[in-house]
Design an enzyme around this catalytic site. Sequence first.
Site, mmCIF file in Angstrom:
data_model
loop_
_atom_site.group_PDB
_atom_site.id
_atom_site.type_symbol
_atom_site.label_atom_id
_atom_site.label_comp_id
_atom_site.label_asym_id
_atom_site.label_seq_id
_atom_site.Cartn_x
_atom_site.Cartn_y
_atom_site.Cartn_z
ATOM 1 N N LYS A 235 0.833 -1.210 0.000
ATOM 2 C CA LYS A 235 0.000 0.000 0.000
ATOM 3 C C LYS A 235 0.868 1.261 0.000
ATOM 4 C CE LYS A 235 -4.048 -2.039 2.251
ATOM 5 N NZ LYS A 235 -4.926 -2.042 1.096
ATOM 6 N N LYS B 47 14.451 -7.487 4.157
ATOM 7 C CA LYS B 47 14.743 -6.595 5.285
ATOM 8 C C LYS B 47 16.067 -6.919 5.989
ATOM 9 C CE LYS B 47 10.128 -5.030 6.527
ATOM 10 N NZ LYS B 47 9.216 -4.780 7.652
ATOM 11 N N ASP C 26 9.913 1.586 11.164
ATOM 12 C CA ASP C 26 8.789 0.909 11.833
ATOM 13 C C ASP C 26 8.658 1.318 13.307
ATOM 14 O OD1 ASP C 26 7.574 -0.466 9.793
ATOM 15 O OD2 ASP C 26 8.728 -2.298 10.085
ATOM 16 N N GLY D 269 9.558 -9.751 13.236
ATOM 17 C CA GLY D 269 10.168 -8.491 12.818
ATOM 18 C C GLY D 269 9.441 -7.268 13.352
HETATM 19 P P1 NAP Z 1 6.981 -12.243 11.249
HETATM 20 O O1 NAP Z 1 8.344 -11.690 11.435
HETATM 21 O O2 NAP Z 1 6.772 -13.365 10.301
HETATM 22 O O3 NAP Z 1 6.448 -12.689 12.717
HETATM 23 C C1 NAP Z 1 5.198 -13.327 12.846
HETATM 24 C C2 NAP Z 1 4.807 -13.426 14.304
HETATM 25 O O4 NAP Z 1 3.512 -13.994 14.374
HETATM 26 C C3 NAP Z 1 5.730 -14.305 15.147
HETATM 27 O O5 NAP Z 1 5.726 -13.848 16.460
HETATM 28 C C4 NAP Z 1 5.018 -15.671 15.041
HETATM 29 O O6 NAP Z 1 5.277 -16.524 16.137
HETATM 30 C C5 NAP Z 1 3.579 -15.239 15.090
HETATM 31 N N1 NAP Z 1 2.709 -16.234 14.436
HETATM 32 C C6 NAP Z 1 2.554 -16.445 13.110
HETATM 33 N N2 NAP Z 1 1.664 -17.445 12.906
HETATM 34 C C7 NAP Z 1 1.274 -17.867 14.117
HETATM 35 C C8 NAP Z 1 0.371 -18.876 14.564
HETATM 36 N N3 NAP Z 1 -0.313 -19.647 13.715
HETATM 37 N N4 NAP Z 1 0.197 -19.042 15.892
HETATM 38 C C9 NAP Z 1 0.863 -18.267 16.773
HETATM 39 N N5 NAP Z 1 1.740 -17.296 16.409
HETATM 40 C C10 NAP Z 1 1.928 -17.107 15.099
HETATM 41 O O7 NAP Z 1 5.956 -11.106 10.790
HETATM 42 P P2 NAP Z 1 6.040 -9.539 11.111
HETATM 43 O O8 NAP Z 1 6.759 -8.855 10.011
HETATM 44 O O9 NAP Z 1 6.530 -9.386 12.512
HETATM 45 O O10 NAP Z 1 4.495 -9.112 10.991
HETATM 46 C C11 NAP Z 1 3.562 -9.419 12.011
HETATM 47 C C12 NAP Z 1 2.266 -8.656 11.766
HETATM 48 O O11 NAP Z 1 2.479 -7.251 11.889
HETATM 49 C C13 NAP Z 1 1.667 -8.879 10.370
HETATM 50 O O12 NAP Z 1 0.268 -8.954 10.497
HETATM 51 C C14 NAP Z 1 2.044 -7.607 9.628
HETATM 52 O O13 NAP Z 1 1.121 -7.298 8.609
HETATM 53 C C15 NAP Z 1 1.946 -6.599 10.754
HETATM 54 N N6 NAP Z 1 2.774 -5.414 10.496
HETATM 55 C C16 NAP Z 1 2.129 -4.236 10.433
HETATM 56 C C17 NAP Z 1 2.868 -3.088 10.220
HETATM 57 C C18 NAP Z 1 2.149 -1.780 10.151
HETATM 58 O O14 NAP Z 1 2.727 -0.799 9.689
HETATM 59 N N7 NAP Z 1 0.921 -1.712 10.627
HETATM 60 C C19 NAP Z 1 4.260 -3.129 10.045
HETATM 61 C C20 NAP Z 1 4.890 -4.373 10.127
HETATM 62 C C21 NAP Z 1 4.126 -5.521 10.336
HETATM 63 P P3 NAP Z 1 6.658 -17.391 16.242
HETATM 64 O O15 NAP Z 1 7.714 -16.403 16.615
HETATM 65 O O16 NAP Z 1 6.377 -18.380 17.295
HETATM 66 O O17 NAP Z 1 6.879 -17.957 14.871
#
Ligand code: NAP
Length: 272
Positions: free
Chosen positions: A19, A70, A107, A132
């Site tokens: 986006k 990243k 972020d 992340g």
């Molecule tokens: P990531 O690095 O892949 O981390 C994913 C996280 O979710 C980890 O803590 C993982 O747990 C957990 N998770 C995933 N599937 C799971 C499941 N089935 N059951 C339990 N825990 C689960 O992803 P990320 O980049 O941190 O992004 C996380 C979220 O933040 C996403 O929804 C993304 O869209 C959002 N986000 C939003 C912004 C914004 O500007 N609003 C910016 C960045 C990210 P484990 O560690 O145990 O694998």
Amino acid sequence: MTDNLPYAEVIGDPIAQSKSPIIHKFWLEKLGIKADYRLFHVKPDELADYIAARRKDPDWQGCNVTIPHKLAVMDHVSDPGGVRASIGAMNTVARAENGDLFGTNTDAGGFFAPIADVPLAGQDVVVVGAGGAAQAVLFALSRIEVGSVTIINRNVLKASALLARFGLKGQALEHGSAFPPARLFVNASALGMKGQDELVVNLDHLPDDVIVYDLVYAPIKTKLLQAASARNLETIDGLAMLIGQAAVAFEIFFGQSPPLEHDDELRKLLLA
Ligand code: NAP
């Protein structure tokens, strides 16, 4: 291409879902800046060539960096802010005054923007997730000098390691464990996102002044935020951080603060 207009872009693989162009183009138009912002698909084995080519392009102001680059991008640009050692990932690359390319992470600033006026120093916080996004959140929380931080994550060891890394006191818990009251409750996990499992959490014992902040923005009104609203708790959705992190990057690329007074119009565009 860009007809020699200055431009910035967002790179990733995949990239069509981003986006960022909607946000940056909206601000460029509002400010009357003659520049472009576009999507650019870069596969993992193309990253080095991409950076080398853009380094030589004087019209290129920088790029936002999304999954899966990243971490890898940190090997191609300088790191004046010590991002590798702190947040551990870069989401923005730009050109310094001497022409050198540097990376940063917007972020943490984007997460902080909607809570900047909330006095959180010494206050307890619960964070769901240890990926992340959670790292940027924890970095920001360490800077605000919050009180105790409880991280709830599927992988508890990973969460414990992050507490130590960011010098935060607190605890790491599994999903389903009882967690303490807090002034801020953040979902920084993928749970609740379209196509993922729901975040199952009981907000009943949180105090009435808790702020429930969900980083997920697809959908915008997550089950977590619906439950918080049903209890009349203050909520912040993922678009607030998305716009916040873009605002920091926009200023780096185009040298002007974005016109945040048009946020309502921008949010409508993003939700359309
Ligand atoms: P990531 O690095 O892949 O981390 C994913 C996280 O979710 C980890 O803590 C993982 O747990 C957990 N998770 C995933 N599937 C799971 C499941 N089935 N059951 C339990 N825990 C689960 O992803 P990320 O980049 O941190 O992004 C996380 C979220 O933040 C996403 O929804 C993304 O869209 C959002 N986000 C939003 C912004 C914004 O500007 N609003 C910016 C960045 C990210 P484990 O560690 O145990 O694998």
